[in-house]
Design a protein around this motif. Structure first.
Motif, PDB file in Angstrom:
ATOM      1  N   GLY A 166      48.466  35.472  24.813  1.00 39.46           N
ATOM      2  CA  GLY A 166      48.196  36.841  24.403  1.00 39.46           C
ATOM      3  C   GLY A 166      48.570  37.890  25.423  1.00 39.46           C
ATOM      4  N   THR A 167      49.147  37.477  26.555  1.00 46.07           N
ATOM      5  CA  THR A 167      49.547  38.458  27.567  1.00 46.07           C
ATOM      6  C   THR A 167      51.036  38.306  27.894  1.00 46.07           C
ATOM      7  OG1 THR A 167      48.732  36.965  29.314  1.00 46.07           O
ATOM      8  CG2 THR A 167      47.228  38.675  28.534  1.00 46.07           C
ATOM      9  N   ALA A 168      51.354  37.592  28.970  1.00 48.23           N
ATOM     10  CA  ALA A 168      52.745  37.536  29.429  1.00 48.23           C
ATOM     11  C   ALA A 168      53.698  36.950  28.398  1.00 48.23           C
ATOM     12  CB  ALA A 168      52.833  36.731  30.736  1.00 48.23           C
ATOM     13  N   SER A 191      53.580  37.127  25.287  1.00 47.29           N
ATOM     14  CA  SER A 191      53.782  38.022  24.156  1.00 47.29           C
ATOM     15  C   SER A 191      54.477  39.325  24.533  1.00 47.29           C
ATOM     16  CB  SER A 191      52.431  38.361  23.504  1.00 47.29           C
ATOM     17  OG  SER A 191      51.894  37.242  22.839  1.00 47.29           O
ATOM     18  N   PHE A 192      54.417  39.701  25.798  1.00 44.79           N
ATOM     19  CA  PHE A 192      54.931  41.021  26.173  1.00 44.79           C
ATOM     20  C   PHE A 192      55.949  41.012  27.310  1.00 44.79           C
ATOM     21  CE2 PHE A 192      50.629  41.754  24.432  1.00 44.79           C
ATOM     22  CZ  PHE A 192      50.979  42.543  23.346  1.00 44.79           C
ATOM     23  N   ALA A 193      56.285  39.843  27.830  1.00 40.88           N
ATOM     24  CA  ALA A 193      57.217  39.791  28.958  1.00 40.88           C
ATOM     25  C   ALA A 193      58.219  38.660  28.783  1.00 40.88           C
ATOM     26  CB  ALA A 193      56.454  39.604  30.271  1.00 40.88           C
ATOM     27  N   ILE A 194      59.410  38.875  29.317  1.00 43.88           N
ATOM     28  CA  ILE A 194      60.433  37.838  29.400  1.00 43.88           C
ATOM     29  C   ILE A 194      60.688  37.607  30.882  1.00 43.88           C
ATOM     30  CG2 ILE A 194      62.807  37.222  28.829  1.00 43.88           C
ATOM     31  CD1 ILE A 194      62.601  39.113  26.436  1.00 43.88           C
ATOM     32  N   LEU A 195      60.389  36.405  31.338  1.00 42.37           N
ATOM     33  CA  LEU A 195      60.456  36.099  32.763  1.00 42.37           C
ATOM     34  C   LEU A 195      61.877  35.747  33.189  1.00 42.37           C
ATOM     35  CD1 LEU A 195      57.217  33.960  33.246  1.00 42.37           C
ATOM     36  CD2 LEU A 195      57.546  36.397  33.701  1.00 42.37           C
ATOM     37  N   ASN A 196      62.236  36.195  34.372  1.00 41.87           N
ATOM     38  CA  ASN A 196      63.489  35.821  35.020  1.00 41.87           C
ATOM     39  C   ASN A 196      63.145  35.002  36.259  1.00 41.87           C
ATOM     40  OD1 ASN A 196      64.880  37.609  33.182  1.00 41.87           O
ATOM     41  ND2 ASN A 196      64.203  39.296  34.492  1.00 41.87           N
ATOM     42  N   THR A 197      63.839  33.901  36.446  1.00 45.64           N
ATOM     43  CA  THR A 197      63.558  33.056  37.608  1.00 45.64           C
ATOM     44  C   THR A 197      64.371  33.456  38.827  1.00 45.64           C
ATOM     45  OG1 THR A 197      65.160  31.431  36.775  1.00 45.64           O
ATOM     46  CG2 THR A 197      62.840  31.098  36.199  1.00 45.64           C
ATOM     47  N   VAL A 198      65.633  33.849  38.636  1.00 42.71           N
ATOM     48  CA  VAL A 198      66.486  34.266  39.753  1.00 42.71           C
ATOM     49  C   VAL A 198      67.197  35.557  39.362  1.00 42.71           C
ATOM     50  CG1 VAL A 198      68.372  33.622  41.276  1.00 42.71           C
ATOM     51  CG2 VAL A 198      66.834  31.853  40.409  1.00 42.71           C
ATOM     52  N   LEU A 227      63.342  36.485  40.788  1.00 39.60           N
ATOM     53  CA  LEU A 227      62.045  36.426  40.112  1.00 39.60           C
ATOM     54  C   LEU A 227      61.629  37.822  39.647  1.00 39.60           C
ATOM     55  CD1 LEU A 227      59.598  34.764  39.283  1.00 39.60           C
ATOM     56  CD2 LEU A 227      58.601  35.248  41.538  1.00 39.60           C
ATOM     57  N   GLY A 228      61.319  37.918  38.387  1.00 39.32           N
ATOM     58  CA  GLY A 228      60.902  39.203  37.830  1.00 39.32           C
ATOM     59  C   GLY A 228      60.613  39.057  36.358  1.00 39.32           C
TER      60      GLY A 228
END
Length: 232
Positions: free
Chosen positions: A165-167, A169-176, A178-179
């Motif tokens: 219900g947090t990340a 649902s609202f974020a797309i993670l980048n590993t390299v 990191l962000g």
């Protein structure tokens, strides 16, 4: 749903139509008023049961309609919270259905206490009876629909501020490097949309059969309650 979702195999058009159709029927069935004198000759318990029954129908329509609107706007976390609340309401309707249709008489005090917990129960007011345990109601419905509790638990992951219900649902993670990039759709958009609309459609289709059977059972239930009163 967008065309890109259909291409990915996540076309929910049929479920969305089923949910909308069910809501039309539920809205049309909502009563405008309820007269206690028309529910039973002497006992007040049939009125209590009918009041809870009709209030649940109104609640289901509002929650379901709001959930469907959130689905259409891609507000899926809000929609899932509303869908979860809709499922809880339908579970309560099922519990009332079991109580009314299985009542054989002779337990009027227990019946009254249960109805009062359903209708007037509270978790915060000392002058009210304890509210019913909604998870017990969900589990009762799971006896009829084995997957019901598992789906409810999945919805709960989004209803709480957990990863779902947090990340997720609202974020797309980048590993390299990191962000994260924030967006309304976030990760796993298609699965989230599928979970919501399938649960909403499947649960809403249970409402009218339960409600109609409760209405039909009303006269026999009233006669039994009146007989209990006459026997005291």
């Amino acid at each position: 749903m967008s065309g890109s979702e259909s291409n990915l195999g996540w076309d929910h058009a049929a479920s969305r139509t089923s949910a909308a159709d069910a809501l039309v029927k539920i809205a049309a069935a909502r009563p405008a008023q309820l007269a206690a004198r028309e529910t039973a000759r002497r006992s007040k318990l049939p009125f209590k049961a009918a009041l809870y029954r009709d209030s649940l129908l109104w609640r289901t329509e509002e929650l379901g309609r709001s959930a469907l609107g959130a689905y259409d706007r891609d507000d899926h976390v809000a929609g899932i919270v509303l869908t979860r609340a809709t499922i809880e309401t339908i579970a309560a309707l099922n519990s009332l259905h079991r109580l009314v249709t299985r009542y054989q008489g002779g337990g009027i005090d227990t019946l009254d206490a249960t109805l009062m917990s359903m209708l007037m129960g509270s978790r915060v007011r000392d002058d009210r009876p304890d509210a019913i345990n909604i998870l017990n109601a969900v589990d009762k419905l799971t006896k009829t629909l084995p997957a019901f509790r598992a789906l409810y638990d999945q919805l709960s992951e989004y209803a709480h501020p957990n990863d779902a219900g947090t990340a997720s649902s609202f974020a797309i993670l980048n590993t390299v490097p990191l962000g994260a990039t924030f967006a309304a759709r976030g990760e796993q958009y298609e699965r989230r949309a599928w979970l919501m609309i399938e649960c909403l459609a499947a649960s809403l289709m249970l409402v009218m059969p339960l409600y109609v059977e409760l209405v039909d059972a009303g006269p026999a239930f009233a006669r039994q309650c009146d007989a209990d009163v006459d026997g005291t």
